[in-house]
Scaffold this motif. Sequence first.
Motif, PDB file in Angstrom:
ATOM      1  N   ILE B 377       0.884  -1.238   0.208  1.00 28.52           N
ATOM      2  CA  ILE B 377       0.105   0.088   0.061  1.00 28.52           C
ATOM      3  C   ILE B 377       0.646   1.406  -0.012  1.00 28.52           C
ATOM      4  N   GLN B 378       2.124   1.149   0.934  1.00 22.17           N
ATOM      5  CA  GLN B 378       2.945   2.251   0.913  1.00 22.17           C
ATOM      6  C   GLN B 378       3.387   2.575  -0.635  1.00 22.17           C
ATOM      7  N   GLU B 379       3.879   1.293  -1.601  1.00 16.75           N
ATOM      8  CA  GLU B 379       4.448   1.504  -2.546  1.00 16.75           C
ATOM      9  C   GLU B 379       3.175   2.326  -3.599  1.00 16.75           C
ATOM     10  N   LEU B 380       2.110   1.676  -3.329  1.00 18.41           N
ATOM     11  CA  LEU B 380       1.297   2.381  -4.325  1.00 18.41           C
ATOM     12  C   LEU B 380       0.893   4.005  -3.908  1.00 18.41           C
ATOM     13  N   ILE B 381       1.086   4.348  -2.655  1.00 16.25           N
ATOM     14  CA  ILE B 381       0.970   5.678  -2.275  1.00 16.25           C
ATOM     15  C   ILE B 381       1.900   6.531  -3.152  1.00 16.25           C
ATOM     16  N   THR B 382       3.489   5.891  -3.201  1.00 19.13           N
ATOM     17  CA  THR B 382       4.369   6.544  -3.820  1.00 19.13           C
ATOM     18  C   THR B 382       4.175   6.625  -5.174  1.00 19.13           C
ATOM     19  N   THR B 383       3.534   5.537  -5.870  1.00 20.62           N
ATOM     20  CA  THR B 383       3.139   5.618  -7.235  1.00 20.62           C
ATOM     21  C   THR B 383       2.243   6.732  -7.509  1.00 20.62           C
ATOM     22  N   LEU B 384       1.211   6.829  -6.406  1.00 18.43           N
ATOM     23  CA  LEU B 384       0.220   7.908  -6.952  1.00 18.43           C
ATOM     24  C   LEU B 384       0.777   9.268  -6.743  1.00 18.43           C
ATOM     25  N   SER B 385       1.665   9.458  -5.950  1.00 17.57           N
ATOM     26  CA  SER B 385       2.379  11.013  -5.801  1.00 17.57           C
ATOM     27  C   SER B 385       3.481  11.124  -6.629  1.00 17.57           C
ATOM     28  N   GLN B 386       3.663  10.265  -7.711  1.00 13.78           N
ATOM     29  CA  GLN B 386       4.557  10.666  -8.528  1.00 13.78           C
ATOM     30  C   GLN B 386       4.033  11.423  -9.808  1.00 13.78           C
ATOM     31  N   PRO B 387       4.697  12.309 -10.520  1.00 18.99           N
ATOM     32  CA  PRO B 387       4.322  13.045 -11.630  1.00 18.99           C
ATOM     33  C   PRO B 387       3.730  11.891 -12.641  1.00 18.99           C
ATOM     34  N   LEU B 388       2.744  12.259 -13.331  1.00 16.85           N
ATOM     35  CA  LEU B 388       1.823  11.247 -13.962  1.00 16.85           C
ATOM     36  C   LEU B 388       2.771  11.349 -15.445  1.00 16.85           C
ATOM     37  N   PRO B 389       2.896  10.190 -15.967  1.00 12.34           N
ATOM     38  CA  PRO B 389       3.304   9.756 -17.202  1.00 12.34           C
ATOM     39  C   PRO B 389       2.081  10.219 -18.283  1.00 12.34           C
ATOM     40  N   PRO B 390       2.460  10.942 -19.372  1.00  9.14           N
ATOM     41  CA  PRO B 390       1.529  11.133 -20.432  1.00  9.14           C
ATOM     42  C   PRO B 390       0.826   9.750 -20.771  1.00  9.14           C
ATOM     43  N   HIS B 391      -0.363   9.884 -21.408  1.00 13.54           N
ATOM     44  CA  HIS B 391      -1.053   8.732 -21.766  1.00 13.54           C
ATOM     45  C   HIS B 391      -0.125   7.654 -22.894  1.00 13.54           C
ATOM     46  N   HIS B 392      -0.071   6.642 -22.092  1.00 11.47           N
ATOM     47  CA  HIS B 392       0.720   5.652 -23.063  1.00 11.47           C
ATOM     48  C   HIS B 392       0.546   4.471 -22.260  1.00 11.47           C
ATOM     49  N   ARG B 393       0.809   3.298 -22.878  1.00 11.15           N
ATOM     50  CA  ARG B 393       0.420   1.895 -22.425  1.00 11.15           C
ATOM     51  C   ARG B 393       1.856   1.297 -21.679  1.00 11.15           C
ATOM     52  N   SER B 394       2.052   1.504 -20.677  1.00 12.16           N
ATOM     53  CA  SER B 394       3.187   1.216 -19.884  1.00 12.16           C
ATOM     54  C   SER B 394       3.235  -0.293 -19.701  1.00 12.16           C
ATOM     55  N   LEU B 395       4.468  -0.772 -19.652  1.00 14.56           N
ATOM     56  CA  LEU B 395       4.616  -2.368 -19.673  1.00 14.56           C
ATOM     57  C   LEU B 395       3.924  -2.583 -18.329  1.00 14.56           C
ATOM     58  N   ILE B 396       3.334  -3.977 -18.396  1.00 13.35           N
ATOM     59  CA  ILE B 396       2.867  -4.335 -17.209  1.00 13.35           C
ATOM     60  C   ILE B 396       3.747  -5.160 -16.309  1.00 13.35           C
ATOM     61  N   ARG B 397       3.792  -4.614 -15.081  1.00 17.91           N
ATOM     62  CA  ARG B 397       4.672  -5.237 -14.069  1.00 17.91           C
ATOM     63  C   ARG B 397       4.429  -6.580 -13.838  1.00 17.91           C
TER      64      ARG B 397
END
Lengths: 307, 400
Positions: B377-397
Motif C-alpha cells: 500500500i505504501q508503494e502504491l501511495i508512492t506511485t500515486l504521488s509521482q508525476p503522471l506519465p503522459p497517456h501511454h501503455r506502460s509495460l505491465i509489471r
Amino acid sequence: MTSAATSSGALPASVDAMLELLTSRGYLAERSLATVTYLSLRMGRPLFLEGEAGVGKTEIAKVLSAALGRKLIRLQCYEGLDVSSAVYEWNSAAQMIAIRMAEAAGDTDRDQLSSDIFADRYMIKRPLLQALEPDVAGPPVLLIDELDRADEAFEAYLLEILSDFQVTIPEFGTVKAPHPPIVIITSNRTREIHDALKRRCLYHWVDYPAAERELAIVKTRVPGISAKLSQQVVRFVQALRNQDFYKSPGVAETIDWATALSELDARSLTPQVVGDTLGALLKYQDDITRMQGDTLQKVLKDATSEN
Amino acid sequence: MAINHLAPEKTEQFADNIVGFARALRAAGMPVGPGAVIDAMSALQVIDIGNRSDVFTTLEAIFVKRHEHALIFKQAFNLFFRASEEWKHMLDSVPLPDEAKKKPQAGARRVQEAMSQPRMTETPQHQEQDLRLSVSDKEILQKKDFAQMSAAEIAEALRAVERMHLPQAELLTRRQRPDARGLRLDLRRTLRASLRTGGDIIDIHRLGRIEKPAPIVALLDISGSMSEYTRLFLHFLHAITDARKRVSVFLFGTRLTNVSRALRQRDPDEALASCSASVEDWAGGTRISASLHNFNKLWARRVLSQGAIVLLISDGLEREADSRLAFEMDRLHRSCRRLIWLNPLLRFGGFEAKAQGIKMMLPHVDEFRPVHNLSSIQELITTLSQPLPPHHRSLIRSAA
C-alpha cells in the motif's frame, strides 16, 4: 389567455401561459419543464437544467430570450475558464498606446494617467459582466452552458456572482445589476456540480420526450416531412433509446436525422437509407456496429409496421 | 452539589476519573489537552455534579471541539461514567462493554479499545512501550499478508493506513496564476506595475499554470473472495478521501454502489458504517463485467472527465468471462488517464494469470500491482504521488 401571454417582454402569469409562450416559439416542452421555468422567472432564481446531450437544454434559453424580447448572453464553459474570459479583461494594447500618447503630450500626472487608462472604454466586457449591465429591453437571459466543463474554482466564483449579482473590479469599482438577469445553467453531467450551487438554483432533469411529443417536435421543426416518415423516424429513435447504447440519440439528433431523410427525399425507412444515414443518430462506432444486421432489421420492422 | 463540597478523598477520586476519562478520549483519537482537563475540573466546581446530564453537557462543551467527535464523546461518556443513580459511587474499575448489543455503533470499537488500555498506574514512558510495537514487529507487520493477520495486527495495520499521508500527484490544469518562471505574460499586472514608473515597463510579470492533484476513482471488489481485504481497503480509501478533494469510490460485487459520499464522513468507523448501510451485496458473487458495464454507462462520464486515475481493486476471479469483459475493460481504459489494477492475489510467488477473466483484463491496464500488505500500500501511495506519465501503455509489471 393569448395576447397577454405572448406579448413581448411581459413575464407569463401562469404555467399555462408559459407553456403557450414556449409552444408559440416552436419549443414543445413537458409541463414539468414549463413549471420550473415559470417558477424560476417568478422567484428570480437561476434555473439549473441537467440532462443528456441534445434534449433541448440550451434551446430553452434561446427560446425564452426570443419570446420575452430580451438579449441572450451566452457563456460557453470550458476547462480553465477564468475571470478574464468570463467576466472582463483590460485591453492592454490600447492602454499602452494611451500611455505613450500621454507621454508624447507631456502629461506626467500619474494619478490622472491611471484613472484615464482604467476607464470603461479600455475594458473588454465578457458575458458575465454584460449580463449585469442594465438593458432597455429588460434584464437579459444569461445562459451558462455546460457548466460541468468548467472547473470547481469557477463554480465557486459563479456562486458568488449568482448570490448578489455584482462584480468588483479592483481598478474600477463595483458593478451591480439593477435587475438580476434571468439565469439558465445547463450541465451534461460530465462531473457532479457542487451542492452549494445547486441549492441556489431550481433544479430540473430534462429527459428524452415521449413518442407523441417527439412526433410533434419533428413535425414542428422539420416542415414538409411526410406524416408516415415522421412517424417511422420517431418510432425508430424511441426503439433505439430502449437499446443499451453508449450514447442514445437526443431530440437534436432526431431532428437532424429527419431533416437528412427529407433532404434525401426518402418516403419511408429502408435498410439502405437507414444504413447510409445512421451517423446522424449514433455517434459512437461501437454503437453503429451493434446496429448492423439482425438488430437493425428488427428495429426497422417494428418502426415501419403499420399499426 | 459542586465538586468542592465532596470529601477530600472523593474529590481526588473524581479528579482522577476526569483525568482518566480525558486519557481515554485521547486514545480514541480526540485531541484533548491538559488545558481541557483543568477547564473541566474548574467547570465542575460550579455545576451540580449530582445531575448526570448536566455533567455530560459540561464535559462535552469542554472536550468536544468538532462535531464529528460528538459521537465518540457520547460513547466514551456512557462507558466511562455508567449510568448510576449515585454519582458519588463512581466506579473505579472500567466498565466492560455490553456484549449483548447486536451491532456495535460506529466508533464503539475504538472507544472500547481505548477504555481497555491500562489506566494511570505505570509511568508514561513505560506505557508508550506497551502501546507501540517494537521496530522488528513493525517490519514483520509491513510484510505480513492482510489475510493472515490477527485482530490486533489488523488494528495496527488500520492505524498505519490511517496515518499514511497521500502526497499529491500533480496534474497541470488550464488555470493560470502569477508565477515568476511562468511562460505567459501577465499584461494586466505588468501594466499596473508600469504605472508606478510613469508608464515605463520595468518589471515583467508572468503567469504559470496551476497544478492540482488528479482525481482518483476507486472501484473496489467486495465479493466473497475479497472479503479478507475489503475492510482494510475501505480504510485506505477513507484515508485518501480525507486527504484529497476529488475521490470517488464505487463498490461492486453483483451490483455497483457509489459510496463516495458515505466515505466523506470524517470518522472512519462512521464512514464505514454508512458504507455498509448503502451496499446490499457484501461478500456475494462477482460480476465484474456487468459492474464495469454499469460504471461505464452511468458513471464514467461523470467522474472520469478530468484526467482521473482509476484504481481497480479486484482479484479478477470472474465466472462469466467473455468478450464483454474485455470490451468494458477496454472502454474503461480508454476513458481514464491511468488504470491501475491492484490485485491481492499477486502475493503468491509464481502467480500466473490463469483465470480467464484475468487474461481478458490484463491487456487493458496501465499497471498491475500486488496489494496485500502494508508495504505494497505504501508503494502504491508512492506511485500515486509521482508525476503522471503522459497517456501511454506502460509495460505491465511482472509480479516479481
